[in-house]
Design a protein around this motif. Structure first.
Motif, mmCIF file in Angstrom:
data_model
loop_
_atom_site.group_PDB
_atom_site.id
_atom_site.type_symbol
_atom_site.label_atom_id
_atom_site.label_comp_id
_atom_site.label_asym_id
_atom_site.label_seq_id
_atom_site.Cartn_x
_atom_site.Cartn_y
_atom_site.Cartn_z
ATOM 1 N N LYS A 1 1.428 -1.281 -0.113
ATOM 2 C CA LYS A 1 0.266 -0.301 0.080
ATOM 3 C C LYS A 1 0.823 1.190 0.698
ATOM 4 N N GLU A 2 2.256 1.748 0.908
ATOM 5 C CA GLU A 2 3.137 2.155 1.528
ATOM 6 C C GLU A 2 3.601 2.360 -0.563
ATOM 7 N N GLU B 1 0.962 4.533 -3.158
ATOM 8 C CA GLU B 1 0.969 5.519 -2.118
ATOM 9 C C GLU B 1 2.345 6.416 -2.770
ATOM 10 N N LYS C 1 1.995 6.747 -6.440
ATOM 11 C CA LYS C 1 0.179 7.592 -6.932
ATOM 12 C C LYS C 1 1.153 9.577 -6.652
ATOM 13 N N LEU C 2 1.973 9.151 -5.676
ATOM 14 C CA LEU C 2 2.646 10.959 -5.702
ATOM 15 C C LEU C 2 3.800 11.972 -6.754
#
Length: 209
Positions: free
Chosen positions: A158-159, A162, A165-166
């Motif tokens: 999940k990290e 994320e 995504k950034l």
């Protein structure tokens, strides 16, 4: 419930070596924590190189012992599989430090504390699993510990998403994007190594329960 101790007793060399291997993997995680805590301080790879050498020496001792020991508490292929899974952890962690040293300016401003803490939890869980394996624990206990490793690996996934995504939001320099993507993938790979080692232990327990 099974008791591996009943086969060779508490001092079976393979449990000692596997525990030492897991402890060395944990030492490499602690070295990474120190390495990333103070980015402005002079840094080198000495701790990581030393850890990998110690890990390799332990793996070699395990291989040599498998060739000369007639009776083992665990099946030989299981001992080798677990040793190999642990051996890959310090090697992957060293690659992370190498990448940062190659271009420290591209890692500047990135907080690694949460990700490294995640690796630390994985290290502690693996050590507990191997210590319990020596004692001959119930399958439920090993599965509970392994569930924690699986949860850490899922959290790392999940990290990773994320962070990607950034990075892909368009505000990151292309060179830094490639650099950080590689770095995050290596960090995630370490959690995969812990997951793999945990799965080997579960497999061992299932075979002997």
């Amino acid at each position: 419930m099974f008791s591996l101790q009943s086969l060779l007793g508490k001092k079976d060399m393979f449990f000692d070596l596997l525990e030492a291997s897991a402890e060395e993997a944990s030492s490499s995680v602690k070295a990474l924590a120190r390495f990333t805590e103070n980015p402005e301080q002079p840094r080198c790879l000495d701790e990581f190189v030393a850890s990998c050498r110690k890990e390799k020496a332990i793996a070699t001792r395990i291989t040599d012992a498998l060739c000369t020991t007639f009776v083992t508490a665990l099946e030989r292929e299981d001992i080798e599989a677990l040793s190999n899974a642990i051996y890959r952890i310090p090697k992957t962690i060293q690659k992370i430090a190498e990448r940062i040293l190659l271009a420290p300016h591209l890692a500047r401003g990135v907080n690694f504390s949460a990700k490294v803490a995640m690796l630390g939890r994985g290290a502690e869980t693996l050590i507990r699993m191997i210590k319990e394996l020596r004692k001959g624990v119930r399958l439920e206990q090993i599965r509970s510990e392994n569930d924690q490793l699986q949860a850490i690996e899922s959290e790392a996934d999940k990290e990773m998403l994320e962070m990607l995504k950034l990075l892909y939001a368009g505000k990151t320099d292309p060179v830094q994007l490639v650099f950080l993507k590689d770095l995050f993938e290596l960090l995630e790979k370490v959690t995969d190594r812990y997951r793999d080692a945990g799965n080997v232990i579960v497999h061992i327990v299932l075979k002997n329960s």
